[in-house]
Each structure stands twice: as structure tokens, then as C-alpha cells.
Design a protein around this motif. Structure first.
Motif, PDB file in Angstrom:
ATOM      1  N   ASP A  85       2.765 -15.493  14.454  1.00 53.47           N
ATOM      2  CA  ASP A  85       2.040 -14.587  13.557  1.00 53.47           C
ATOM      3  C   ASP A  85       2.792 -14.254  12.278  1.00 53.47           C
ATOM      4  O   ASP A  85       2.247 -13.580  11.398  1.00 53.47           O
ATOM      5  N   GLY A  86       4.030 -14.684  12.174  1.00 56.37           N
ATOM      6  CA  GLY A  86       4.821 -14.309  11.006  1.00 56.37           C
ATOM      7  C   GLY A  86       5.289 -12.871  11.122  1.00 56.37           C
ATOM      8  O   GLY A  86       5.148 -12.238  12.169  1.00 56.37           O
ATOM      9  N   ASP A  87       5.818 -12.336  10.034  1.00 62.40           N
ATOM     10  CA  ASP A  87       6.393 -10.994  10.122  1.00 62.40           C
ATOM     11  C   ASP A  87       5.567  -9.942   9.398  1.00 62.40           C
ATOM     12  O   ASP A  87       6.045  -8.853   9.110  1.00 62.40           O
ATOM     13  N   SER A  88       4.305 -10.264   9.095  1.00 58.85           N
ATOM     14  CA  SER A  88       3.487  -9.301   8.359  1.00 58.85           C
ATOM     15  C   SER A  88       3.287  -8.011   9.144  1.00 58.85           C
ATOM     16  O   SER A  88       3.134  -6.942   8.565  1.00 58.85           O
ATOM     17  N   ILE A  89       3.284  -8.105  10.474  1.00 59.56           N
ATOM     18  CA  ILE A  89       3.129  -6.879  11.277  1.00 59.56           C
ATOM     19  C   ILE A  89       4.306  -5.944  11.047  1.00 59.56           C
ATOM     20  O   ILE A  89       4.158  -4.736  11.076  1.00 59.56           O
ATOM     21  N   PHE A  90       5.474  -6.536  10.839  1.00 62.35           N
ATOM     22  CA  PHE A  90       6.680  -5.715  10.729  1.00 62.35           C
ATOM     23  C   PHE A  90       7.002  -5.307   9.297  1.00 62.35           C
ATOM     24  O   PHE A  90       7.661  -4.314   9.063  1.00 62.35           O
ATOM     25  N   ARG A  91       6.521  -6.100   8.332  1.00 60.40           N
ATOM     26  CA  ARG A  91       6.877  -5.849   6.949  1.00 60.40           C
ATOM     27  C   ARG A  91       5.702  -5.443   6.077  1.00 60.40           C
ATOM     28  O   ARG A  91       5.875  -4.792   5.057  1.00 60.40           O
ATOM     29  N   GLY A  92       4.495  -5.848   6.466  1.00 55.47           N
ATOM     30  CA  GLY A  92       3.348  -5.594   5.607  1.00 55.47           C
ATOM     31  C   GLY A  92       2.894  -4.144   5.585  1.00 55.47           C
ATOM     32  O   GLY A  92       3.247  -3.361   6.461  1.00 55.47           O
ATOM     33  N   CYS A  93       2.114  -3.818   4.554  1.00 59.55           N
ATOM     34  CA  CYS A  93       1.561  -2.460   4.429  1.00 59.55           C
ATOM     35  C   CYS A  93       0.360  -2.305   5.357  1.00 59.55           C
ATOM     36  O   CYS A  93      -0.489  -3.186   5.432  1.00 59.55           O
ATOM     37  N   GLY A  94       0.298  -1.185   6.035  1.00 58.76           N
ATOM     38  CA  GLY A  94      -0.782  -0.929   6.976  1.00 58.76           C
ATOM     39  C   GLY A  94      -2.145  -0.809   6.324  1.00 58.76           C
ATOM     40  O   GLY A  94      -3.162  -1.010   6.972  1.00 58.76           O
ATOM     41  N   LEU A  95      -2.190  -0.504   5.046  1.00 61.83           N
ATOM     42  CA  LEU A  95      -3.471  -0.415   4.342  1.00 61.83           C
ATOM     43  C   LEU A  95      -3.708  -1.613   3.430  1.00 61.83           C
ATOM     44  O   LEU A  95      -4.587  -1.593   2.578  1.00 61.83           O
ATOM     45  N   GLY A  96      -2.860  -2.644   3.581  1.00 63.95           N
ATOM     46  CA  GLY A  96      -3.123  -3.895   2.879  1.00 63.95           C
ATOM     47  C   GLY A  96      -2.607  -3.991   1.453  1.00 63.95           C
ATOM     48  O   GLY A  96      -2.954  -4.935   0.740  1.00 63.95           O
ATOM     49  N   LEU A  97      -1.799  -3.025   1.016  1.00 66.66           N
ATOM     50  CA  LEU A  97      -1.199  -3.177  -0.314  1.00 66.66           C
ATOM     51  C   LEU A  97      -0.315  -4.425  -0.311  1.00 66.66           C
ATOM     52  O   LEU A  97       0.188  -4.844   0.727  1.00 66.66           O
ATOM     53  N   ALA A  98      -0.144  -4.993  -1.498  1.00 67.71           N
ATOM     54  CA  ALA A  98       0.573  -6.275  -1.616  1.00 67.71           C
ATOM     55  C   ALA A  98       1.871  -6.274  -0.816  1.00 67.71           C
ATOM     56  O   ALA A  98       2.170  -7.222  -0.105  1.00 67.71           O
ATOM     57  N   GLU A  99       2.654  -5.226  -0.954  1.00 65.14           N
ATOM     58  CA  GLU A  99       3.827  -5.116  -0.076  1.00 65.14           C
ATOM     59  C   GLU A  99       4.066  -3.655   0.246  1.00 65.14           C
ATOM     60  O   GLU A  99       3.597  -2.770  -0.469  1.00 65.14           O
ATOM     61  N   CYS A 100       4.754  -3.409   1.335  1.00 67.73           N
ATOM     62  CA  CYS A 100       5.068  -2.032   1.721  1.00 67.73           C
ATOM     63  C   CYS A 100       6.306  -1.593   0.953  1.00 67.73           C
ATOM     64  O   CYS A 100       7.342  -2.240   1.002  1.00 67.73           O
ATOM     65  N   ASN A 101       6.145  -0.493   0.214  1.00 67.36           N
ATOM     66  CA  ASN A 101       7.223  -0.045  -0.661  1.00 67.36           C
ATOM     67  C   ASN A 101       7.343   1.470  -0.550  1.00 67.36           C
ATOM     68  O   ASN A 101       6.428   2.198  -0.926  1.00 67.36           O
ATOM     69  N   ALA A 102       8.470   1.919  -0.072  1.00 67.35           N
ATOM     70  CA  ALA A 102       8.653   3.353   0.179  1.00 67.35           C
ATOM     71  C   ALA A 102       8.658   4.175  -1.110  1.00 67.35           C
ATOM     72  O   ALA A 102       8.403   5.381  -1.075  1.00 67.35           O
ATOM     73  N   LEU A 103       8.916   3.534  -2.243  1.00 67.96           N
ATOM     74  CA  LEU A 103       8.950   4.270  -3.507  1.00 67.96           C
ATOM     75  C   LEU A 103       7.554   4.502  -4.070  1.00 67.96           C
ATOM     76  O   LEU A 103       7.311   5.485  -4.762  1.00 67.96           O
ATOM     77  N   GLU A 104       6.652   3.573  -3.769  1.00 69.43           N
ATOM     78  CA  GLU A 104       5.254   3.731  -4.164  1.00 69.43           C
ATOM     79  C   GLU A 104       4.403   3.493  -2.917  1.00 69.43           C
ATOM     80  O   GLU A 104       3.727   2.479  -2.808  1.00 69.43           O
TER      81      GLU A 104
ATOM     82  N   LYS B 139       1.924  11.347  -4.972  1.00 67.91           N
ATOM     83  CA  LYS B 139       2.973  10.900  -4.036  1.00 67.91           C
ATOM     84  C   LYS B 139       2.644   9.536  -3.430  1.00 67.91           C
ATOM     85  O   LYS B 139       3.537   8.822  -3.010  1.00 67.91           O
ATOM     86  N   THR B 140       1.352   9.250  -3.331  1.00 67.35           N
ATOM     87  CA  THR B 140       0.936   7.972  -2.749  1.00 67.35           C
ATOM     88  C   THR B 140      -0.089   7.298  -3.645  1.00 67.35           C
ATOM     89  O   THR B 140      -0.655   7.933  -4.546  1.00 67.35           O
ATOM     90  N   ILE B 141      -0.290   6.010  -3.407  1.00 63.43           N
ATOM     91  CA  ILE B 141      -1.204   5.221  -4.238  1.00 63.43           C
ATOM     92  C   ILE B 141      -2.180   4.424  -3.372  1.00 63.43           C
ATOM     93  O   ILE B 141      -1.950   4.217  -2.190  1.00 63.43           O
ATOM     94  N   LEU B 142      -3.277   3.979  -4.025  1.00 61.55           N
ATOM     95  CA  LEU B 142      -4.289   3.220  -3.278  1.00 61.55           C
ATOM     96  C   LEU B 142      -4.313   1.750  -3.660  1.00 61.55           C
ATOM     97  O   LEU B 142      -4.883   0.918  -2.967  1.00 61.55           O
ATOM     98  N   ILE B 143      -3.704   1.429  -4.799  1.00 64.35           N
ATOM     99  CA  ILE B 143      -3.759   0.054  -5.294  1.00 64.35           C
ATOM    100  C   ILE B 143      -2.460  -0.240  -6.032  1.00 64.35           C
ATOM    101  O   ILE B 143      -1.855   0.681  -6.602  1.00 64.35           O
TER     102      ILE B 143
END
Ligand code: FES
Ligand code: FES
Lengths: 144, 144
Positions: A85-104, B139-143
Motif C-alpha cells: 500500500d505504500g506509506d500514504s497511510i503513515f505520511r499522508g494527510c487525513g483530509l487529502g491535502l497534498a502533504e501533511c504539514n504541521a505548520l499548515e 490555524k488550519t487550512i482546507l486547501i
DNA sequence: CTTATTTGCGATAAAATTATCGGAAATAGG
DNA sequence: CCTATTTCCGATAATTTTATCGCAAATAAG
């Protein structure tokens, strides 16, 4: 949670492990019977796992799949999942944003990271041997 | 983790909530622009959420979607997920057995139930208002 | 070397998910 | 009423995932 391919792959690995513990090689036909998965599809998945060194195969009569018992403790479920399955479960954003980023972060980020890291940790600390032993002792099952 | 449909649905709900807090109704075109989702597909999903009473719609000029601010605290993410993806994430077996059963568990069961119940708890305790406020305060974004 | 067996692999098919299209139904305003 | 707007709804299309098929490649045994 996981794809069908991943579910089949994990279950197939567990079954092969139980048989390898007894010194038996297993053929694909035997595997899919014990796991309840489609044969050609499961063969594809196993072939992928072979390429990634998580299981070994031998062609021809007396051939089949096997896993060296010495490796079973070091093979963790996360490796199987990552291959299939790759690592998208562990690294991807739960709401589907391009990448999971704690700053945004996305709105669910703070809730997600905790669960995701626990999932990751669970898969990292669960070995194939542990799962195979569960089947061997009859505490768990592969098919219902 | 969630389907695309579910990701779109959650994000759309959050955006509509932020606008409803300001007293604005929003049209589907506005929603998909702010959420980055395909229009007709998102409309379908919202229509499902309308049927389930999680959001209200009005046809015609000055129409659009809205959520009563008084409801936002009581609307939890799990309700959105349940409408769109069903409850298989919370009740199904992680390895795909017909059903998850603690008496005849799959090999991953004991690891799974913990994570699954934490996920469920997180979604049960996260309100739409909370998520909308995260957007409102920047604090959070949608896109991205 | 020949045969039987078993995995590997590419092409194809079926099913599910995601996405688009066109028009019907409702509604506000003039 | 009439028109413009907007959601609703069914049909259809594209994409991804899941599954099947046929045959090539490898291998063990006689
Ligand atoms: S940004 Fe969405 S989970 Fe981290
Ligand atoms: S039986 Fe598989 S998760 Fe419970």
C-alpha cells in the motif's frame, strides 16, 4: 483501512510463516484456500513481496513459497503494508491535502497525527512470528 | 483512511460552517473553489448530507447551503463519516474477515481494536464548530 | 532430454470509486 | 406569469482497484 491487496498479502504471509515453521513449502493454491483470497491476484501480490525480499519462492515441482524462520521475528507488519500500500497511510494527510504539514495543518491534523503514529507504532512492533504463533496456537484465525 | 468522497464531504461541511457563522449561505461553486474538489461530485455528496439532516439547502436565487450555528457544536465528525463511508472503519475487521469478532479474532485484532476505538473516540468528540473555528482563526487550512 | 509442476508476467476483464453531463424541480424577484 | 438562479437527480464516463486468463520461464525428477 488497508486495501484488499494488503489484507490478502498480510494473511498470506502469516499462513506461509506457519507452514515454514513446520518446514513446509506452500503452493499458491494451498495459500488461497487457507486465506480465502483469489488465486491469480494473490499470486501477483506475493510476487511483489518476493521482489522486496519479504518471502522467497521456488519454481517447479516441490516449489512454492517459504519464509526462513530466522527472519520471522524481524519481519514487521509495517514492511508488508509498505510494499503493498505504500506509506500514504503513515505520511499522508487525513483530509487529502497534498502533504501533511504541521505548520499548515488541515483541520483534522492534530487529531490525526496521534492515531496515525499509534497505528504506525503498532505495525512497527508487530512481527510476523508473533502473528504466526497466534494461528499456530489457535488463538486467531485467517478465514471465517 | 477515508474515501475521497468523505474527505470532500468533511471539508465542504467545514467551509459551509465558517460561512454560516457569518450568516452567509454558500453556493456549490464557492464551496468547491475553497475546498478544491470536483463540483458535480461534491454536489452529490452534499445532497447526501442534506438527506441525513447534517446540512440544509435552499434552491433558487439566494439559495445555497447552510448549517445552523446552534447545531455546529452537536454535529460530530463521526456523523459525516458515517453518512458517506458507513461504519465499516469502526466495526469491520482490519484484515477483511466477514465481521470483527473478539471470540474468533484475526491475527491483527488485538492491535486493531485499540487504534480503531481511539479513532472512533476522536471522531466522536470532534465537533464541526471546533473545526470551523480552526479555519476562522487561520490555524488550519482546507486547501494547499 | 523430456515431462510435469509451479511461479512469473503481460494482457485483459470486471467491479468499485471518482468524476462529468444534461436537464428537471424548486424558488426568489420583477 | 416569466426569468434567472441554484439544488436535485439520473445517466454516463473515466479512473483505480480488484480479479482472471493464457502462456512463458524455471526447476526437479526420471
Ligand atoms: S495536514 Fe492533514 S493530517 Fe496533517
Ligand atoms: S477480527 Fe480482525 S480486527 Fe477484529
Amino acid at each position: 483501512m488497508f486495501s484488499k491487496a494488503c489484507e490478502y498479502g498480510i494473511k498470506a504471509m502469516i499462513y506461509v510463516a506457519t507452514q515454514s515453521l513446520k518446514g513446509d513449502r506452500v503452493k499458491i493454491g494451498d495459500i488461497v484456500e487457507k486465506v480465502g483470497s483469489p488465486e491469480a491476484f494473490t499470486a501477483k501480490i506475493l510476487s511483489d513481496l518476493v521482489k522486496n525480499g519479504l518471502i522467497e519462492s521456488l519454481k517447479g515441482p516441490y516449489g512454492g513459497f517459504a519464509i526462513q524462520p530466522a527472519k520471522m521475528e524481524s519481519i514487521k507488519v509495517i514492511q508488508i503494508v509498505s510494499v503493498i500500500d505504500g506509506d500514504s497511510i503513515f505520511r499522508g494527510c487525513g483530509l487529502g491535502l497534498a502533504e501533511c504539514n504541521a505548520l499548515e495543518p488541515c483541520p483534522m491534523h492534530s487529531k490525526f497525527v496521534k492515531i496515525r503514529s499509534e497505528l504506525k507504532k503498532a505495525l512497527e512492533t508487530t512481527s510476523l512470528l508473533e502473528l504466526a504463533n497466534g494461528i499456530k496456537t489457535g488463538k486467531t484465525i485467517l478465514i471465517r
